[in-house]
Design an enzyme around this catalytic site. Structure first.
Site, PDB file in Angstrom:
ATOM      1  N   ASP A 118     -19.730 -62.276  61.585  1.00  0.00           N
ATOM      2  CA  ASP A 118     -20.315 -61.130  60.874  1.00  0.00           C
ATOM      3  C   ASP A 118     -21.792 -61.377  60.576  1.00  0.00           C
ATOM      4  OD1 ASP A 118     -20.401 -58.691  59.669  1.00  0.00           O
ATOM      5  OD2 ASP A 118     -19.362 -59.307  57.840  1.00  0.00           O
TER       6      ASP A 118
ATOM      7  N   ASN B  92     -14.146 -50.790  65.273  1.00  0.00           N
ATOM      8  CA  ASN B  92     -15.564 -50.736  65.686  1.00  0.00           C
ATOM      9  C   ASN B  92     -15.885 -49.533  66.581  1.00  0.00           C
ATOM     10  OD1 ASN B  92     -16.055 -54.365  65.823  1.00  0.00           O
ATOM     11  ND2 ASN B  92     -16.474 -52.923  64.179  1.00  0.00           N
TER      12      ASN B  92
ATOM     13  N   ARG C 129     -15.469 -66.907  58.002  1.00  0.00           N
ATOM     14  CA  ARG C 129     -16.158 -65.615  58.027  1.00  0.00           C
ATOM     15  C   ARG C 129     -17.600 -65.843  57.607  1.00  0.00           C
ATOM     16  NH1 ARG C 129     -14.352 -59.567  57.069  1.00  0.00           N
ATOM     17  NH2 ARG C 129     -16.374 -58.660  57.534  1.00  0.00           N
TER      18      ARG C 129
ATOM     19  N   ARG D 243     -13.605 -60.514  53.236  1.00  0.00           N
ATOM     20  CA  ARG D 243     -12.546 -59.607  53.685  1.00  0.00           C
ATOM     21  C   ARG D 243     -11.863 -60.189  54.919  1.00  0.00           C
ATOM     22  NH1 ARG D 243     -16.565 -56.027  52.602  1.00  0.00           N
ATOM     23  NH2 ARG D 243     -17.365 -56.141  54.728  1.00  0.00           N
TER      24      ARG D 243
HETATM   25  C1  FPP Z   1     -20.295 -58.034  63.138  1.00  0.00           C
HETATM   26  O1  FPP Z   1     -21.619 -57.951  62.707  1.00  0.00           O
HETATM   27  C2  FPP Z   1     -20.276 -58.337  64.566  1.00  0.00           C
HETATM   28  C3  FPP Z   1     -19.726 -57.523  65.514  1.00  0.00           C
HETATM   29  C4  FPP Z   1     -19.056 -56.266  65.190  1.00  0.00           C
HETATM   30  C5  FPP Z   1     -19.788 -57.862  66.936  1.00  0.00           C
HETATM   31  C6  FPP Z   1     -19.743 -59.320  67.256  1.00  0.00           C
HETATM   32  C7  FPP Z   1     -20.160 -59.451  68.652  1.00  0.00           C
HETATM   33  C8  FPP Z   1     -20.812 -60.480  69.197  1.00  0.00           C
HETATM   34  C9  FPP Z   1     -21.106 -61.746  68.485  1.00  0.00           C
HETATM   35  C10 FPP Z   1     -21.307 -60.382  70.574  1.00  0.00           C
HETATM   36  C11 FPP Z   1     -20.317 -59.907  71.596  1.00  0.00           C
HETATM   37  C12 FPP Z   1     -19.297 -60.910  71.909  1.00  0.00           C
HETATM   38  C13 FPP Z   1     -19.048 -61.403  73.121  1.00  0.00           C
HETATM   39  C14 FPP Z   1     -17.897 -62.305  73.294  1.00  0.00           C
HETATM   40  C15 FPP Z   1     -19.871 -61.105  74.304  1.00  0.00           C
HETATM   41  P1  FPP Z   1     -22.138 -56.573  62.131  1.00  0.00           P
HETATM   42  O2  FPP Z   1     -22.737 -55.809  63.260  1.00  0.00           O
HETATM   43  O3  FPP Z   1     -21.053 -55.864  61.403  1.00  0.00           O
HETATM   44  O4  FPP Z   1     -23.242 -57.083  61.144  1.00  0.00           O
HETATM   45  P2  FPP Z   1     -23.657 -56.424  59.771  1.00  0.00           P
HETATM   46  O5  FPP Z   1     -22.454 -56.499  58.866  1.00  0.00           O
HETATM   47  O6  FPP Z   1     -24.783 -57.291  59.307  1.00  0.00           O
HETATM   48  O7  FPP Z   1     -24.093 -55.024  60.072  1.00  0.00           O
END
Ligand code: FPP
Length: 260
Positions: A43, A91, A207, A213
């Site tokens: 995250d 998502n 996390r 969460r």
């Molecule tokens: C959460 O951060 C992260 C995600 C929803 C995506 C995670 C994806 C990757 C690390 C890259 C893709 C993976 C692969 C295997 C190619 P957020 O966007 O919710 O962050 P925020 O809470 O700060 O907005």
């Protein structure tokens, strides 16, 4: 329990002796607290990007680099399995541009990294609803899973279009479709219908980005996992953060609901 021990003794040539396995059958005092299966909720990519006045996708790209880094560290730390939450069933509710960007990034990353992962002995698995993803992604995933199926150095489970509740729904649907007698349904049977069938439960769930969460991640499998939350944003997560999490785990006593 046989399921867990078989995994550690047969899937890994260099795994620890069976007497070191973390099992519910040993008194707590004799357990060697070692993380064999680590799961991570990655995250904070969006916040990392926003702080740099970059588009959110730049944060996800930096997140992929963090994942590459952490996989190397996990191998160094003799972790046998790493499960990462890359795209949840929830998502899809993000803006189209971000969803499309994550889909493309996933596809590009598999295509660009799979040969190296294979050379390094990584076994890739996908956990989630593959059929809802584009045919290109389905093929890239299936090819990668097939290519790496005999690798034993570390397992990398990419949870992409994964949801813990969706996983249970899929399991229940299949149990009913198979006509299973309700009297024979027990925890082992349900486990055998999950995407993680034949895999051990995670010892620890990390996390990042300070959130507290579960977010629908490995709900069934993490029933007795140790949780670790860190304020570090995922793109900044590295060896020191991983070692801090592992140190924390080593100081804990796992009781699996019993008295210590
Ligand atoms: C959460 O951060 C992260 C995600 C929803 C995506 C995670 C994806 C990757 C690390 C890259 C893709 C993976 C692969 C295997 C190619 P957020 O966007 O919710 O962050 P925020 O809470 O700060 O907005």
């Amino acid at each position: 329990m046989a399921r867990l021990q078989n995994y550690f003794t047969s899937a890994k040539g260099n795994s620890a002796p069976q007497s070191q396995s973390i099992t519910t059958e040993q008194p707590a005092s004799e357990q060697t607290p070692r993380v064999r299966h680590l799961a991570i909720i990655m995250d904070g990519n969006g916040r990392w990007a926003t702080r740099r006045h970059l588009p959110r996708l730049a944060g996800h790209k930096a997140g992929v680099n963090a994942l590459r880094r952490v996989l190397e560290c996990a191998i160094d730390e003799s972790i046998e399995m790493l499960s990462v939450y890359a795209f949840s069933t929830e998502n899809w509710g993000r803006p189209h541009t971000e969803v499309d960007g994550l889909m493309r990034l996933f596809w590009e990353t598999i295509r660009s990294d799979i040969e190296k992962l294979h050379r390094e002995g990584v076994r890739l698995r996908h956990l989630g609803r593959l059929k809802d993803l584009s045919p290109d992604i389905q093929k890239a995933v299936q090819d990668s899973v097939d290519l790496t199926q005999n690798n034993t150095r570390i397992g990398l489970n990419v949870c992409f279009n994964y949801g813990g509740r969706a996983e249970l729904v899929d399991a229940v649907r299949q149990i009913i479709a198979d006509g299973r007698n309700p009297e024979t349904i027990d925890e082992d049977m349900i486990s055998s219908y999950l995407y993680t069938r034949d895999l051990p439960d995670p010892d620890m769930v990390i996390r990042t980005a300070g959130e507290m969460r579960v977010s629908n991640f490995l709900l069934w499998q993490s029933a007795y996992s140790e949780y670790y939350a860190t304020p570090t944003l995922w793109p900044d997560f590295g060896k020191e953060d991983l070692c801090a999490a592992l140190d924390s785990f080593h100081r804990r006593q796992r009781r699996f609901g019993r008295l210590g």
